[in-house]
Write an enzyme that holds these catalytic residues in place. Sequence first.
Site, PDB file in Angstrom:
ATOM      1  N   GLY A  96       0.655  -1.166   0.132  1.00 49.08           N
ATOM      2  CA  GLY A  96      -0.062   0.038  -0.024  1.00 49.08           C
ATOM      3  C   GLY A  96       0.945   1.293   0.097  1.00 49.08           C
ATOM      4  O   GLY A  96       2.139   1.115   0.279  1.00 49.08           O
ATOM      5  N   LYS A  97       0.294   2.196  -0.081  1.00 47.16           N
ATOM      6  CA  LYS A  97       1.053   3.611  -0.206  1.00 47.16           C
ATOM      7  C   LYS A  97       1.983   4.185   1.309  1.00 47.16           C
ATOM      8  O   LYS A  97       2.824   4.615   1.040  1.00 47.16           O
ATOM      9  CB  LYS A  97       0.033   4.686  -0.480  1.00 47.16           C
ATOM     10  CG  LYS A  97      -1.180   4.882   0.443  1.00 47.16           C
ATOM     11  CD  LYS A  97      -2.049   6.179   0.300  1.00 47.16           C
ATOM     12  CE  LYS A  97      -3.343   6.225   0.989  1.00 47.16           C
ATOM     13  NZ  LYS A  97      -4.313   6.946   0.404  1.00 47.16           N
ATOM     14  N   ARG A  98       1.358   3.262   2.333  1.00 43.86           N
ATOM     15  CA  ARG A  98       1.987   3.436   3.428  1.00 43.86           C
ATOM     16  C   ARG A  98       3.089   2.499   3.669  1.00 43.86           C
ATOM     17  O   ARG A  98       3.957   2.349   4.571  1.00 43.86           O
ATOM     18  CB  ARG A  98       1.210   3.404   4.661  1.00 43.86           C
ATOM     19  CG  ARG A  98       0.213   4.560   4.458  1.00 43.86           C
ATOM     20  CD  ARG A  98      -0.785   4.862   5.674  1.00 43.86           C
ATOM     21  NE  ARG A  98      -1.615   5.814   5.609  1.00 43.86           N
ATOM     22  CZ  ARG A  98      -2.847   5.564   5.399  1.00 43.86           C
ATOM     23  NH1 ARG A  98      -3.300   4.484   5.098  1.00 43.86           N
ATOM     24  NH2 ARG A  98      -3.592   6.638   5.190  1.00 43.86           N
TER      25      ARG A  98
END
Length: 193
Positions: A96-98
């Site tokens: 994910g983006k994190r």
Amino acid sequence: MPEEREIAWDDLVYGRISFQSDDIGDFIILRANGTPIYNLANVVDDHGMEITVGLRSQSHLSNTPRQIALYEALGWTAPDFAHVPDVNDLQGRKLGKRYGAKSVADYRAGGYLPEAIINYIALLGWSSPTDEEFVSIDDLRRQFSFDRVQRSNAAFDSERLEWFNAQYIRRMPPDELARRALPFLRDAGLLGA
């Protein structure tokens, strides 16, 4: 949330899914400062953009009955929904983006070809009816159907993507390869402006 009601839809990947409204209960749609929470913002945005298929991670399955209730409360027709499996790293952790994911711009800056990235990502959760490994963007458009989307999570393998990219580069006509390589050669200071 309406009481004692089944909220159901025919998911384009998982088939018939239903929730009991009493198991969901009431939910917040606005913060104290008046800004909308995800479920309301998503419904209003998708309605405004005239979205016909809400394609999203299977981790959002629990949001869908809330959103269907919001569509109904606003007098709007809900789109069809397709929940797709997550993409994980090779250790099974969700990308994910994190955590762990790179942007498309990062791959582009690294010399990855758009057609290689699209081909590889499409095959992470979908299978071609022809079982071909290299599928052009036009063929992906023609061949795609939700019934060929897998229901289990996919594993993103950066080495496999690198292999795909190398295959696309090897198959590219020399003049096209030279044209696409020019910006990288300039950025590296190997050519004049």
